[in-house]
Design an enzyme around this catalytic site. Structure first.
Site: not given
Ligand code: UGA
Length: 453
Positions: A270-272
């Site tokens: 869900s981040c990079f």
């Protein structure tokens, strides 16, 4: 009492709630979702994260953790209010600040009747300018008070990895606290005082916008490192080189470090992907063409398709039974957001395969993929069941359970002349070849056909 209020109970909010209570601080978790609130108050973790269940149970038993849908719960005792809500982003990279805004509205209202000084701290990942340009005006408008003079305001990004959340929170390499003034920074910093900053770095104090950009710069840099080694992996395959040896040599150089140099099927989570895209999109808004960010994402999009390219370099997929081992975007988590498995399943569904069978050790991951893909594929509850009679198998997540599988296991359960593509580089090619498995490990080959002219 120096209690803490945390708004939002995802990985970040709950992770910090567990971390602060482990250090003896009292935490009030606020979430709109009643089921989550009930689960926490029963001493259970609503998320699948190592150590979290124990940490939540122990905190609730010691009366250090209370969850509620009402922000006023514990308000009299709280000195710091952390905003840890989600900041989702659309396909163009515009981040959705609705949850951040809504948290700011409720906190602003709660501040209205206050005589005490309290500090608000944004921990959600937000584009530079959000804390002073969006959050501060809402807090001031709802409370009728002045930021700095009447209440504090900080931005303190998190750097925790899913599957390692508690460990990363309690033993961070660094803590960054950006604030509107020193009083705000001091109030927020106090909460971290018992965390062990492993390499002895001081807390890094900045202004709000710097803290916001540090978060994006860090994730973009790590994502770029992964895309870089993936590009080297693809070249290694062409040049007859093993990218593992290249990464090892690069990694011993202190200037580079060995982390985030594992070649694979592309980064997910869900981040990079979300953070690089959001920064790229913010760059466009200030008329800046961020080429490194763009390349990081382009390489990643291509890499997600490389596993099937490797399969097709050995065999056609038509009429074949394909087994996918791994659905989560990385091991030790049930999270499948932006996971390469989704790209591979969707690509396979467009091919004329006979059957697609999938397995992940995490039941959460299997359920998430079922919600998304439904009955078009078969869900196995063990590696053995998934591999049964399969012609082709792909390793998509590097779970320990898969690392322990012997070549004979594949030979025994798969169809005759099994083909295995290891996108996570967890197997020894020679051992599998000896056992009669046709194997391709991403990022290495023995080709010697390229000779510079
Ligand atoms: C990432 C950052 O590592 C955290 O510091 C940050 O706080 C977090 O995002 C966030 O912004 O909240 P996370 O998404 O949990 O953490 O996962 P990572 O362990 O960093 O892995 C991200 C992806 O990169 C995974 O798909 C993983 O398989 C891939 N990866 C990582 C590689 O392909 N090779 C590597 O060498 C490392």
């Amino acid at each position: 009492m120096n209690a803490i209020t945390i708004v939002g109970t995802g990985y970040v909010g709950l992770g910090y709630a567990a971390g602060f209570t482990k250090k003896g601080l009292k935490v009030f978790c606020i979430d709109l979702d009643e089921t989550i609130v009930e689960t926490i108050n029963k001493g259970k973790s609503p998320i699948d994260e190592p150590g979290m269940d124990d940490a939540i149970r122990s905190a609730v038993d010691k009366d250090l953790l209370t969850a509620s849908t009402d922000i006023m719960e514990g308000w009299a005792d709280t000195k710091s209010i952390f905003i840890c809500v989600g900041t989702y982003c659309d396909e163009e990279g515009n981040i959705d600040l609705s949850q951040v805004r809504s948290a700011a509205h409720s906190i602003g209202k709660a501040l209205r009747e206050d005589r005490e000084y309290r500090a608000v701290c944004v921990k959600s990942t937000v584009i530079p300018g959000t804390t002073d340009g969006v959050v501060a005006p809402i807090l001031e408008q709802e409370s009728g008070k002045k930021v700095g003079a009447d209440f504090g305001l900080c931005m303190s990004p998190e750097f925790l990895r899913e599957g390692n959340a508690l460990e990363d929170i309690l033993n961070p390499d660094k803590i960054v606290v950006g604030g509107v003034d020193q009083k705000s920074i001091n109030t927020i910093e106090k909460n971290y005082r018992d965390f062990e900053i492993t390499r002895g770095h001081p807390i890094i104090e900045t202004d709000l916008r710097t803290a916001e950009l540090i978060k994006y710069a860090q994730n973009s840099f790590l994502a770029m490192k992964v895309s870089f080694i993936n590009e080297m992996a693809n070249l290694a395959e062409e040049f007859g080189v093993n990218v593992g040896d290249v990464a090892k040599a690069l990694g011993v150089d202190k200037r580079i470090s060995s982390m985030y140099l594992r070649a694979g099927p592309g980064f997910g989570g869900s981040c990079f992907p979300k953070d690089v895209l959001a920064l790229l999109s913010a760059a466009k808004k200030v008329d800046y063409n961020a080429q490194m960010l763009k390349a990081t994402l382009n390489v990643n999009d291509r890499q997600k398709r490389h596993g099937l390219e490797l399969v097709e370099s050995i065999s056609s997929l038509e009429g074949k039974t394909v087994a996918l081992l791994g659905l989560a975007f990385k091991p030790n988590t049930g999270d499948t957001r932006e996971s390469v498995s989704i790209t591979v399943i969707n690509d396979l569904l467009r091919k004329e395969t006979k059957k697609i069978s999938v397995y992940d050790p995490s039941e959460f991951a299997r359920e998430e993929i079922y919600e998304l893909i439904g009955d078009k594929i078969t869900y196995a509850t063990s590696a053995k069941q998934c591999l049964a009679k399969a012609d082709i198998a792909l390793i998509l997540t590097g779970w320990q359970e898969f690392k322990e599988l012997e070549p004979s296991f594949f030979v025994e359960h798969m169809a005759e002349n099994p083909i295995l593509v290891d996108t996570r580089r967890i197997y020894d090619e020679t051992e599998f070849q000896k056992a009669g498995v046709t194997i391709k490990v991403l990022g290495q080959s023995n080709r010697k056909d390229f000779v510079p002219s």
